[in-house]
Design an enzyme around this catalytic site. Structure first.
Site, PDB file in Angstrom:
ATOM      1  CG  ASP A 143      -0.225   0.136   2.532  1.00 12.37           C
ATOM      2  OD1 ASP A 143       1.010   0.284   2.542  1.00 12.37           O
ATOM      3  OD2 ASP A 143      -0.894   0.096   3.578  1.00 12.37           O
ATOM      4  CE1 TYR A 173       9.166   0.621   4.678  1.00 12.05           C
ATOM      5  CE2 TYR A 173       7.558   1.314   3.046  1.00 12.05           C
ATOM      6  CZ  TYR A 173       7.855   0.825   4.308  1.00 12.05           C
ATOM      7  OH  TYR A 173       6.848   0.564   5.204  1.00 12.05           O
TER       8      TYR A 173
HETATM    9  P1  NAD Z   1      -0.913  -7.538  13.637  1.00 13.12           P
HETATM   10  O1  NAD Z   1       0.090  -8.267  14.460  1.00 13.12           O
HETATM   11  O2  NAD Z   1      -1.852  -6.609  14.289  1.00 13.12           O
HETATM   12  O3  NAD Z   1      -1.807  -8.601  12.843  1.00 13.12           O
HETATM   13  C1  NAD Z   1      -1.317  -9.768  12.288  1.00 13.12           C
HETATM   14  C2  NAD Z   1      -2.172 -10.946  12.701  1.00 13.12           C
HETATM   15  O4  NAD Z   1      -1.615 -12.101  12.052  1.00 13.12           O
HETATM   16  C3  NAD Z   1      -2.181 -11.243  14.208  1.00 13.12           C
HETATM   17  O5  NAD Z   1      -3.498 -11.267  14.692  1.00 13.12           O
HETATM   18  C4  NAD Z   1      -1.514 -12.619  14.297  1.00 13.12           C
HETATM   19  O6  NAD Z   1      -2.029 -13.427  15.324  1.00 13.12           O
HETATM   20  C5  NAD Z   1      -1.799 -13.195  12.929  1.00 13.12           C
HETATM   21  N1  NAD Z   1      -0.931 -14.294  12.514  1.00 13.12           N
HETATM   22  C6  NAD Z   1       0.395 -14.473  12.749  1.00 13.12           C
HETATM   23  N2  NAD Z   1       0.815 -15.619  12.187  1.00 13.12           N
HETATM   24  C7  NAD Z   1      -0.259 -16.181  11.577  1.00 13.12           C
HETATM   25  C8  NAD Z   1      -0.466 -17.384  10.840  1.00 13.12           C
HETATM   26  N3  NAD Z   1       0.540 -18.231  10.602  1.00 13.12           N
HETATM   27  N4  NAD Z   1      -1.703 -17.642  10.355  1.00 13.12           N
HETATM   28  C9  NAD Z   1      -2.734 -16.784  10.597  1.00 13.12           C
HETATM   29  N5  NAD Z   1      -2.600 -15.643  11.295  1.00 13.12           N
HETATM   30  C10 NAD Z   1      -1.378 -15.343  11.787  1.00 13.12           C
HETATM   31  O7  NAD Z   1      -0.098  -6.794  12.493  1.00 13.12           O
HETATM   32  P2  NAD Z   1      -0.536  -5.558  11.584  1.00 13.12           P
HETATM   33  O8  NAD Z   1       0.290  -4.388  11.954  1.00 13.12           O
HETATM   34  O9  NAD Z   1      -1.979  -5.427  11.557  1.00 13.12           O
HETATM   35  O10 NAD Z   1      -0.003  -6.036  10.159  1.00 13.12           O
HETATM   36  C11 NAD Z   1      -0.478  -7.213   9.530  1.00 13.12           C
HETATM   37  C12 NAD Z   1       0.402  -7.572   8.365  1.00 13.12           C
HETATM   38  O11 NAD Z   1       0.178  -6.689   7.285  1.00 13.12           O
HETATM   39  C13 NAD Z   1       1.909  -7.488   8.649  1.00 13.12           C
HETATM   40  O12 NAD Z   1       2.568  -8.521   7.956  1.00 13.12           O
HETATM   41  C14 NAD Z   1       2.289  -6.154   8.066  1.00 13.12           C
HETATM   42  O13 NAD Z   1       3.661  -6.074   7.788  1.00 13.12           O
HETATM   43  C15 NAD Z   1       1.433  -6.191   6.830  1.00 13.12           C
HETATM   44  N6  NAD Z   1       1.206  -4.927   6.134  1.00 13.12           N
HETATM   45  C16 NAD Z   1       1.586  -4.904   4.848  1.00 13.12           C
HETATM   46  C17 NAD Z   1       1.372  -3.798   4.102  1.00 13.12           C
HETATM   47  C18 NAD Z   1       1.867  -3.808   2.690  1.00 13.12           C
HETATM   48  O14 NAD Z   1       2.063  -2.762   2.122  1.00 13.12           O
HETATM   49  N7  NAD Z   1       2.093  -4.964   2.074  1.00 13.12           N
HETATM   50  C19 NAD Z   1       0.751  -2.682   4.654  1.00 13.12           C
HETATM   51  C20 NAD Z   1       0.374  -2.722   5.992  1.00 13.12           C
HETATM   52  C21 NAD Z   1       0.596  -3.883   6.729  1.00 13.12           C
HETATM   53  C1  G6P Z   2       3.503   0.872   4.735  1.00  3.94           C
HETATM   54  C2  G6P Z   2       4.099  -0.280   4.007  1.00  3.94           C
HETATM   55  C3  G6P Z   2       3.792  -1.559   4.716  1.00  3.94           C
HETATM   56  C4  G6P Z   2       4.236  -1.508   6.153  1.00  3.94           C
HETATM   57  C5  G6P Z   2       3.610  -0.316   6.832  1.00  3.94           C
HETATM   58  C6  G6P Z   2       4.162  -0.121   8.216  1.00  3.94           C
HETATM   59  O1  G6P Z   2       2.117   0.849   4.632  1.00  3.94           O
HETATM   60  O2  G6P Z   2       3.666  -0.373   2.683  1.00  3.94           O
HETATM   61  O3  G6P Z   2       4.387  -2.615   4.030  1.00  3.94           O
HETATM   62  O4  G6P Z   2       3.824  -2.669   6.826  1.00  3.94           O
HETATM   63  O5  G6P Z   2       3.867   0.858   6.106  1.00  3.94           O
HETATM   64  O6  G6P Z   2       3.389   0.824   8.879  1.00  3.94           O
HETATM   65  P1  G6P Z   2       3.418   0.959  10.447  1.00  3.94           P
HETATM   66  O7  G6P Z   2       2.413   1.998  10.735  1.00  3.94           O
HETATM   67  O8  G6P Z   2       3.049  -0.401  10.983  1.00  3.94           O
HETATM   68  O9  G6P Z   2       4.820   1.333  10.796  1.00  3.94           O
HETATM   69 MN    MN Z   3       4.336  -2.329   1.810  1.00  3.21          MN
END
Ligand code: NAD
Ligand code: G6P
Ligand code: MN
Length: 458
Positions: free
Chosen positions: A169, A281
């Site tokens: 995102d 980044y």
């Molecule tokens: P969070 O810890 O609040 O949520 C993650 C959830 O995943 C938790 O509830 C945890 O119990 C669960 N989990 C862990 N291992 C698991 C498994 N093997 N199977 C099922 N569930 C499992 O974290 P968050 O801050 O809400 O972020 C969630 C994910 O999204 C992270 O990987 C974060 O890096 C990612 N993220 C990615 C982007 C992107 O741009 N790609 C943007 C924002 C967040």
């Molecule tokens: C951006 C990136 C994600 C990352 C997030 C971290 O959205 O694209 O990949 O997980 O920032 O944000 P945070 O608020 O958790 O530092």
């Molecule tokens: Mn990302």
């Protein structure tokens, strides 16, 4: 349609559910399922999702909250994955261990990203296999789980036929802020971009067909930051509204706390390399020394998130359970959820809308390897992404990308082969690490911290 959120206990779940619900007609959603391995976290988020779907929006979408894979994935059409393997406790380690050795400490970049990757590769493969076993044969997994670059490389190597699209995102969040800065409407904007995930550049941003990068360059130069001025007010307060417009602020979690430095960093990078707009980044690779200098090894972004986004969400749910009152400012909605829900709409309805996705290069960037997982614009239809190819990229960007790509590929090979030497090569090759000796110190401390999660390295 049945849509399952894997990592249903995520802090992003309420916002994503809201985005799905608002596209109820286009997606023909009958059921939303939340699946997580953490039962209590999942239950709590389920309470809020129930409120969003049934009280707030008054929809007749069925909600299933489960920790059972078969219940979660049977006949699912879409699985939105957002797992954080090891949770925030391990994010803290990813950020703090490298900092103790004078290296960048970041969730998805440098040593922290490599470590997070080594925890996540096998759980992601397990998820792909579970979904393939139970879901509809036409299913799609749309993956946000980080570190998306390493996750997507692992999927390419280990499950080349998986129906998975890895996304991020950040570029769209950058576009949101570009639009706010230039006071233009996102719906009239199209852009070109190339890179790896969390490692790329916008080469063109067009508003109603007209190039706006020159105006943006001027804006960034004049303001010495990419953030619109109204967002700078109260930047130091992490969750409080920091613009004149509450709604706008709520949707821009990227403008809180230590995110400030990367928006400032965009200015610093563009002062020296003004041609393209860098992904935020890139700061961690081009300003490693400066990043370490302004970081506090005792308090990193993980702590900020624990104390704000995560704390506020669960405190808000506890309060709702105790009093029946909801404060919507305790969870985020906006671009993050819209991006993944819109992608599902494009896949389901074969719209051929343009999205940025992480995909195998296959010659789309001629001077990058055929098998590299790159981030490029693609048209999205029912058969997946049709990637838009482009010309050779300049040597500076190509060189940086090759170094990062090979570091990420080596860490995937290290996991598959259980190879300590390849892991050490991955850490040594990473641009955030100054020497092989430092790489070894960081790696050895990380092996200890990740005992529960990493494959054994010999
Ligand atoms: P969070 O810890 O609040 O949520 C993650 C959830 O995943 C938790 O509830 C945890 O119990 C669960 N989990 C862990 N291992 C698991 C498994 N093997 N199977 C099922 N569930 C499992 O974290 P968050 O801050 O809400 O972020 C969630 C994910 O999204 C992270 O990987 C974060 O890096 C990612 N993220 C990615 C982007 C992107 O741009 N790609 C943007 C924002 C967040
Ligand atoms: C951006 C990136 C994600 C990352 C997030 C971290 O959205 O694209 O990949 O997980 O920032 O944000 P945070 O608020 O958790 O530092
Ligand atoms: Mn990302």
């Amino acid at each position: 349609m049945i849509i399952t959120l894997a990592g249903g206990g995520s802090t992003f779940t309420p916002g994503i559910v809201k985005s799905i619900a608002l596209r109820k007609e286009e997606l023909e959603v009958e059921e939303i399922r939340l699946y997580d391995i953490n039962e209590e976290r999942q239950r709590k988020v389920g309470v809020l999702v129930d409120w969003i779907l049934h009280e707030d929006l008054g929809l007749d979408i069925k909600l299933t909250v489960t920790t059972d894979k078969e219940t979660a994935f049977s006949d699912a059409d879409f699985v939105f994955a957002q797992m954080r393997v090891g949770g925030y406790a391990m994010r803290e380690q990813d950020e703090k261990i490298p900092l103790r050795h004078g290296c960048v400490g970041q969730e998805t970049c440098g040593c922290g990203g490599l470590a997070y990757g080594m925890r996540t590769i096998f759980p992601m493969i397990e998820l792909i296999d579970d979904v393939e076993k139970y879901a509809k044969p036409t299913h799609w997994i749309l993956n946000y789980s980080n570190p998306a670059a390493i996750v997507s490389e692992a999927c390419r190597v280990m499950r080349p036929n998986a129906r998975i699209i890895n996304i991020c995102d950040m570029p769209i969040a950058i576009i949101d802020l570009v639009c706010a800065a230039l006071e233009i409407d996102k719906k009239d904007v199209e852009y070109d971009y190339f890179g790896l995930n969390h490692f790329g550049w916008f080469t063109s941003i067009r508003h109603k067909g007209e190039e706006v990068l020159p105006q943006l360059r001027e804006y960034v130069k004049e303001h010495e930051i990419l953030l619109p001025s109204s967002y700078l007010k109260g930047m130091s307060s992490l969750m409080k509204s920091n613009t004149d417009n509450e709604d706008e602020s709520k949707q821009n979690r990227h403008t809180k706390g230590s995110w400030y430095y990367v928006w400032k960093g965009v200015y610093e990078i563009m002062e020296l390399f003004p041609e393209y707009l860098p992904n935020t980044y890139l700061n961690y690779y081009l300003q490693q020394k400066e990043f370490v200098e302004h970081s506090d090894p005792e308090r990193t972004r993980a702590n900020e998130v624990e104390e704000t986004r995560e704390h506020n969400l669960f405190a808000g749910i506890d309060r709702y359970e105790a009093t029946g009152e909801i404060d919507e400012s305790t969870f985020y909605a906006g671009s993050h959820g819209d991006w993944i829900a819109d992608l599902a709409v494009a896949l389901k309805n074969d719209t051929k809308a343009r999205f940025l996705v992480i995909c195998q290069n296959r010659g789309a960037i001629p001077n990058m390897p055929y098998d590299a997982m790159v981030e490029l614009p693609a048209y999205i239809g029912k058969n997946g992404p049709e990637v838009i190819s482009r010309d050779n990229i300049p040597l500076f960007q190509q060189g940086l990308m090759m170094q990062q790509l090979n570091s990420e590929k080596l860490v995937v090979e290290a996991c598959i082969e259980g190879s300590y030497e390849k892991a050490l090569q991955a850490f040594t090759l990473n641009k955030t690490v100054p020497s092989m000796t430092v790489a070894k110190e960081v790696l050895d401390e990380m092996i200890e911290a990740n005992k529960e999660f990493w494959p054994e390295l010999k």
